[in-house]
Write an enzyme that holds these catalytic residues in place. Structure first.
Site, PDB file in Angstrom:
ATOM      1  N   ASN A 130       0.865  -1.179   0.000  1.00  0.00           N
ATOM      2  CA  ASN A 130       0.000   0.000   0.000  1.00  0.00           C
ATOM      3  C   ASN A 130       0.901   1.228   0.000  1.00  0.00           C
ATOM      4  O   ASN A 130       1.376   1.657   1.062  1.00  0.00           O
ATOM      5  CB  ASN A 130      -0.903   0.005   1.227  1.00  0.00           C
ATOM      6  N   THR A 143      -1.161  -1.512  -4.424  1.00  0.00           N
ATOM      7  CA  THR A 143      -2.615  -1.360  -4.358  1.00  0.00           C
ATOM      8  C   THR A 143      -3.006   0.045  -4.807  1.00  0.00           C
ATOM      9  O   THR A 143      -2.252   1.004  -4.621  1.00  0.00           O
ATOM     10  CB  THR A 143      -3.143  -1.608  -2.928  1.00  0.00           C
ATOM     11  N   ASP A 185      -1.833  -2.967   9.651  1.00  0.00           N
ATOM     12  CA  ASP A 185      -2.818  -4.003   9.927  1.00  0.00           C
ATOM     13  C   ASP A 185      -3.966  -3.990   8.914  1.00  0.00           C
ATOM     14  O   ASP A 185      -4.578  -5.019   8.660  1.00  0.00           O
ATOM     15  CB  ASP A 185      -3.373  -3.828  11.344  1.00  0.00           C
ATOM     16  N   GLU A 234      -6.758  -7.064   4.582  1.00  0.00           N
ATOM     17  CA  GLU A 234      -7.248  -7.299   3.227  1.00  0.00           C
ATOM     18  C   GLU A 234      -6.602  -8.535   2.613  1.00  0.00           C
ATOM     19  O   GLU A 234      -7.280  -9.331   1.940  1.00  0.00           O
ATOM     20  CB  GLU A 234      -6.992  -6.070   2.349  1.00  0.00           C
ATOM     21  N   THR A 238       0.669   2.336   9.873  1.00  0.00           N
ATOM     22  CA  THR A 238       0.393   3.110  11.083  1.00  0.00           C
ATOM     23  C   THR A 238       0.374   2.209  12.303  1.00  0.00           C
ATOM     24  O   THR A 238       0.967   2.511  13.331  1.00  0.00           O
ATOM     25  CB  THR A 238      -0.960   3.835  10.946  1.00  0.00           C
ATOM     26  N   GLY A 273      -9.500  -3.327  12.919  1.00  0.00           N
ATOM     27  CA  GLY A 273      -9.566  -1.893  12.676  1.00  0.00           C
ATOM     28  C   GLY A 273     -10.437  -1.476  11.512  1.00  0.00           C
ATOM     29  O   GLY A 273     -10.497  -0.289  11.183  1.00  0.00           O
TER      30      GLY A 273
END
Length: 350
Positions: free
Chosen positions: A45, A79, A106, A111, A143, A329
Site C-alpha cells: 500500500n 494497491t 494491519d 485485506e 500506522t 480496525g
C-alpha cells in the site's frame, strides 16, 4: 540475480475489482530444464502511513534482492485503493504463488487475509505442481502493527525480510464473521463491538496523525456514548444477557488500538478466541485504568470478564440499534453478528 517482475496475472489483478475477477492465466515453464521459480508476491500500500510505506519499500528492495536466492521472483503489486489487496491475493493464490506478503499496516494485512477466501471458502491453488499451499507473510510498515506485537516481532522491516528468507511456516487460526444476508468476513487479529469499535471507526479518519489517531478516535467515541445491554450465545449454548456492555472484544491475537493488550491470553494457534467483556465502565474508568489495558492486566479489574470460546453470537437487546462492529480496525457495520474460529486456516511465515 533475483528478478523483480510484474507478472501478467498480477498486472490484471491491479486493474480488477473484487466483484469482477478476470479469468485465470497460468505461468508456463515448458521446455525449462530447471525447476520453476518461486513467486513471492509483495502487496504494497504505497499510500500507507502518509506515504511512508511506499518510500520504505523502495529502500528495502535492494536488501531483499541481495538476500533472496536465484530461484525466487520478487513480484511487486501496488494497491490502488480499498479492497484492491483482496483481489491481488486471490489471483496470486490461484496462480500458485509460494507466498503473499503484506507490506504495510494491519489494514493491508487484513485485506490480504480476506483474499485467502472467496464465497465462504478458501481460494484454491490451480497449480497442481505446487509443493504446498500459498503462505502468508508480513512486513509491517503501516500506522499500526498490532498483529506483529503478538509474536513479539519488532517493527523492523529488515528483520521481517529475514523471517521471509528463512521461510518457516506454521498454521494460524482465522476468525470469520457472518451476519444475516451478508458475505462472510475474515479477521486475523481482534474483532470488537460497541465503544472500541466506534473509536476505531473514528480513528480511521485521523491516520495522518500516526498512533495519535487512536487517542483522537477514543475521545470522539466517548461523546454521547451509552453502555448497552447485549445478549450472547457462546459455543452454540444458551443465550446469556450481558448488562450495560461498554465493549466486547473477540481476540484471535492479543493487541489492538496501537498497542493495547486487550485480549492478553489470545493465541492465534490455539483454536479458540479469547473473549473479553467490559461492563458498566464510565469515561473516567478508561483514564484511570488505561495503563492496565496497555499492560494486559485489566482482567483482574471489576466488571471485566474473560473466557475462551470457538464461537460467539452477539445481539443488541437495548432496542436502540446502531452498535458498531469492527475487525482488525476495519468498520463492518452493526450488530447482530456471529464470530467463529477457523483453526489453522492459513500457513504463516514466522
Amino acid at each position: 540475480m533475483v528478478s523483480t517482475t510484474s507478472k501478467p496475472w498480477l498486472f490484471r489483478a491491479q486493474h480488477s475489482m473484487a466483484s469482477d475477477l478476470s479469468p485465470h492465466l497460468s505461468v508456463s515453464h515448458e521446455g525449462s530444464s530447471s525447476p520453476p521459480r518461486r513467486d513471492l508476491v509483495f502487496v504494497i500500500n504505497p499510500r500507507g502511513a502518509n506515504g511512508r510505506t511506499g518510500k520504505e519499500w523502495k529502500k528495502l528492495l535492494p536488501y531483499l534482492r541481495s538476500r533472496l536466492h536465484k530461484d525466487c521472483n520478487i513480484c511487486e503489486s501496488m494497491t490502488s485503493g480499498p479492497y484492491h489487496a483482496i483481489d491481488i491475493t486471490r489471483e496470486a493464490i490461484r496462480e500458485g504463488a509460494d507466498a503473499v506478503i503484506a507490506v504495510g499496516g494491519d489494514g493491508t494485512l487484513h485485506e490480504v487475509v480476506n483474499g485467502f477466501f472467496w464465497a465462504g471458502k478458501p481460494v484454491i491453488n490451480h497449480n497442481r505442481e505446487a509443493a504446498h499451499s500459498t503462505a502468508l507473510g508480513l512486513i509491517p510498515l503501516g500506522t499500526g502493527s498490532d498483529f506483529a506485537r503478538t509474536w513479539g516481532w519488532k517493527n523492523d522491516p529488515y528483520e521481517a525480510i529475514d523471517r521471509i528468507i528463512r521461510g518457516l511456516r506454521s498454521g494460524i487460526d482465522v476468525g470469520v464473521i457472518t451476519g444475516e444476508g451478508e458475505e462472510s468476513h475474515y479477521f486475523i487479529n481482534v474483532a470488537d463491538i460497541h465503544l472500541s469499535a466506534k473509536a476505531g471507526y473514528y480513528a480511521s479518519r485521523y491516520k495522518r496523525f500516526g498512533n495519535l489517531c487512536y487517542v483522537i478516535g477514543a475521545l470522539q467515541a466517548f461523546m454521547g456514548h451509552s453502555n448497552m445491554d447485549l445478549r450472547i450465545k457462546v459455543n452454540g449454548g444458551e443465550w446469556e444477557t450481558c448488562s450495560q456492555v461498554t465493549a466486547l472484544c473477540i481476540g484471535n491475537a492479543k493487541y489492538f488500538g496501537g498497542g493495547m493488550r486487550i485480549t492478553p491470553n489470545a493465541d492465534p494457534s490455539s483454536g479458540n478466541f479469547e473473549i473479553v467483556i467490559l461492563q458498566h465502565f464510565k469515561w473516567y474508568d478508561f483514564i484511570l485504568k488505561l495503563h492496565k489495558l496497555y499492560k494486559g492486566t485489566h482482567l483482574s479489574v471489576q466488571n471485566v470478564s474473560s473466557r475462551s470460546a470457538y464461537s460467539i453470537e452477539v445481539e443488541d437487546i437495548s432496542g436502540n440499534g446502531g452498535i458498531y462492529v469492527q475487525s482488525d480496525g476495519e468498520h463492518l457495520g452493526f450488530l447482530p453478528r456471529k464470530f467463529c474460529i477457523l483453526p489453522s486456516a492459513i500457513e504463516m511465515i514466522r
